[in-house]
Design a protein around this motif. Structure first.
Motif, mmCIF file in Angstrom:
data_model
loop_
_atom_site.group_PDB
_atom_site.id
_atom_site.type_symbol
_atom_site.label_atom_id
_atom_site.label_comp_id
_atom_site.label_asym_id
_atom_site.label_seq_id
_atom_site.Cartn_x
_atom_site.Cartn_y
_atom_site.Cartn_z
ATOM 1 N N ASN A 40 4.487 18.465 2.773
ATOM 2 C CA ASN A 40 5.346 17.867 1.747
ATOM 3 C C ASN A 40 5.922 16.524 2.183
ATOM 4 O O ASN A 40 6.907 16.063 1.625
ATOM 5 C CB ASN A 40 6.473 18.833 1.361
ATOM 6 N N LYS A 41 5.307 15.878 3.178
ATOM 7 C CA LYS A 41 5.787 14.573 3.654
ATOM 8 C C LYS A 41 4.776 13.484 3.324
ATOM 9 O O LYS A 41 3.574 13.674 3.453
ATOM 10 C CB LYS A 41 6.027 14.609 5.159
ATOM 11 N N LEU A 42 5.315 12.331 2.936
ATOM 12 C CA LEU A 42 4.503 11.175 2.585
ATOM 13 C C LEU A 42 4.663 10.112 3.665
ATOM 14 O O LEU A 42 5.779 9.718 3.992
ATOM 15 C CB LEU A 42 4.964 10.613 1.229
ATOM 16 N N HIS A 43 3.546 9.645 4.196
ATOM 17 C CA HIS A 43 3.531 8.573 5.198
ATOM 18 C C HIS A 43 2.773 7.400 4.584
ATOM 19 O O HIS A 43 1.662 7.570 4.084
ATOM 20 C CB HIS A 43 2.831 9.031 6.480
ATOM 21 N N ILE A 44 3.384 6.212 4.637
ATOM 22 C CA ILE A 44 2.792 5.003 4.071
ATOM 23 C C ILE A 44 2.575 3.989 5.194
ATOM 24 O O ILE A 44 3.444 3.801 6.042
ATOM 25 C CB ILE A 44 3.718 4.360 3.018
ATOM 26 N N ALA A 45 1.418 3.344 5.162
ATOM 27 C CA ALA A 45 1.142 2.230 6.083
ATOM 28 C C ALA A 45 0.526 1.111 5.255
ATOM 29 O O ALA A 45 -0.229 1.369 4.312
ATOM 30 C CB ALA A 45 0.202 2.661 7.198
ATOM 31 N N TRP A 46 0.847 -0.133 5.599
ATOM 32 C CA TRP A 46 0.305 -1.249 4.849
ATOM 33 C C TRP A 46 0.204 -2.475 5.713
ATOM 34 O O TRP A 46 0.846 -2.588 6.750
ATOM 35 C CB TRP A 46 1.148 -1.522 3.616
ATOM 36 N N LEU A 47 -0.621 -3.378 5.248
ATOM 37 C CA LEU A 47 -0.826 -4.651 5.926
ATOM 38 C C LEU A 47 -0.999 -5.708 4.853
ATOM 39 O O LEU A 47 -1.740 -5.509 3.894
ATOM 40 C CB LEU A 47 -2.071 -4.576 6.811
ATOM 41 N N GLY A 48 -0.281 -6.796 4.993
ATOM 42 C CA GLY A 48 -0.355 -7.851 3.994
ATOM 43 C C GLY A 48 0.557 -7.551 2.826
ATOM 44 O O GLY A 48 1.518 -6.799 2.942
ATOM 45 N N ASP A 49 0.233 -8.124 1.673
ATOM 46 C CA ASP A 49 1.131 -7.987 0.529
ATOM 47 C C ASP A 49 0.718 -6.880 -0.442
ATOM 48 O O ASP A 49 1.232 -6.820 -1.552
ATOM 49 C CB ASP A 49 1.294 -9.325 -0.195
ATOM 50 N N SER A 50 -0.162 -5.991 -0.031
ATOM 51 C CA SER A 50 -0.440 -4.806 -0.850
ATOM 52 C C SER A 50 0.775 -3.897 -0.813
ATOM 53 O O SER A 50 1.487 -3.832 0.187
ATOM 54 C CB SER A 50 -1.659 -4.051 -0.313
ATOM 55 N N GLN A 51 1.001 -3.199 -1.922
ATOM 56 C CA GLN A 51 2.177 -2.349 -2.015
ATOM 57 C C GLN A 51 1.824 -1.018 -2.669
ATOM 58 O O GLN A 51 0.864 -0.922 -3.411
ATOM 59 C CB GLN A 51 3.262 -3.016 -2.859
ATOM 60 N N ALA A 52 2.639 -0.026 -2.372
ATOM 61 C CA ALA A 52 2.560 1.264 -3.049
ATOM 62 C C ALA A 52 3.886 1.492 -3.751
ATOM 63 O O ALA A 52 4.928 1.049 -3.275
ATOM 64 C CB ALA A 52 2.305 2.376 -2.045
ATOM 65 N N MET A 53 3.822 2.184 -4.875
ATOM 66 C CA MET A 53 5.044 2.476 -5.613
ATOM 67 C C MET A 53 5.124 3.980 -5.837
ATOM 68 O O MET A 53 4.133 4.614 -6.196
ATOM 69 C CB MET A 53 5.036 1.775 -6.963
ATOM 70 N N LEU A 54 6.283 4.509 -5.606
ATOM 71 C CA LEU A 54 6.556 5.906 -5.876
ATOM 72 C C LEU A 54 7.506 5.968 -7.051
ATOM 73 O O LEU A 54 8.515 5.269 -7.075
ATOM 74 C CB LEU A 54 7.187 6.581 -4.650
ATOM 75 N N VAL A 55 7.165 6.769 -8.031
ATOM 76 C CA VAL A 55 8.047 6.963 -9.179
ATOM 77 C C VAL A 55 8.538 8.399 -9.132
ATOM 78 O O VAL A 55 7.749 9.338 -9.086
ATOM 79 C CB VAL A 55 7.310 6.680 -10.511
ATOM 80 N N GLN A 56 9.848 8.534 -9.087
ATOM 81 C CA GLN A 56 10.471 9.846 -8.995
ATOM 82 C C GLN A 56 11.425 10.010 -10.164
ATOM 83 O O GLN A 56 12.363 9.223 -10.311
ATOM 84 C CB GLN A 56 11.201 9.974 -7.654
ATOM 85 N N GLN A 57 11.159 10.990 -10.991
ATOM 86 C CA GLN A 57 11.969 11.245 -12.186
ATOM 87 C C GLN A 57 12.127 9.987 -13.033
ATOM 88 O O GLN A 57 13.219 9.652 -13.498
ATOM 89 C CB GLN A 57 13.320 11.840 -11.803
ATOM 90 N N GLY A 58 11.032 9.256 -13.208
ATOM 91 C CA GLY A 58 11.017 8.072 -14.053
ATOM 92 C C GLY A 58 11.592 6.817 -13.442
ATOM 93 O O GLY A 58 11.657 5.788 -14.100
ATOM 94 N N LYS A 59 11.996 6.862 -12.171
ATOM 95 C CA LYS A 59 12.581 5.679 -11.519
ATOM 96 C C LYS A 59 11.753 5.284 -10.309
ATOM 97 O O LYS A 59 11.326 6.141 -9.527
ATOM 98 C CB LYS A 59 14.019 5.969 -11.085
ATOM 99 N N ALA A 60 11.577 3.974 -10.140
ATOM 100 C CA ALA A 60 10.836 3.467 -8.993
ATOM 101 C C ALA A 60 11.649 3.639 -7.714
ATOM 102 O O ALA A 60 12.853 3.374 -7.698
ATOM 103 C CB ALA A 60 10.489 1.993 -9.196
#
Length: 111
Positions: A79-99
């Protein structure tokens, strides 16, 4: 082991598709084979981004390739989320309709 895992990634090539294709082919393998994948998934992601970059740089030098890529990956472990990124790429999480802000993108003007 009996832990559910899911991996997702998006790569945005710059100056061609070589680096993006290479990353899409190799990053998840490096993550899956990393010795810390079970105990420290965040470290496995970080090290795997670095290793994949080094591998591509070696290939690019040998084959005179001139492309690059940004990338963002998500690894869900239980139940854990791990995010890694490089550069200007992005991920968005929406929880109960809010970013929910997950990251500050890498930009040239950011230290």
């Amino acid at each position: 082991d009996d832990v559910d895992r899911a991996y997702f990634a998006v790569f945005d090539g710059h100056g061609g598709v070589d680096a993006a294709n290479y990353s899409a082919t190799h990053l998840h393998v490096n993550v899956g084979l990393h010795e810390e994948i079970v105990k420290n998934p965040a470290e496995a992601l970080k090290c795997s981004f670095q290793k994949t970059d080094e591998m591509f740089l070696f290939k690019a030098k040998r084959e005179k390739l001139r492309s690059g890529t940004t990338g963002v990956s998500a690894l869900i472990v239980g139940n854990k989320l791990h995010i890694a990124w490089l550069g200007d790429s992005q991920a968005m999480l929406v929880q109960q309709g809010k970013a929910v802000t997950l990251m500050e993108p890498h930009k040239p003007e950011r230290e």
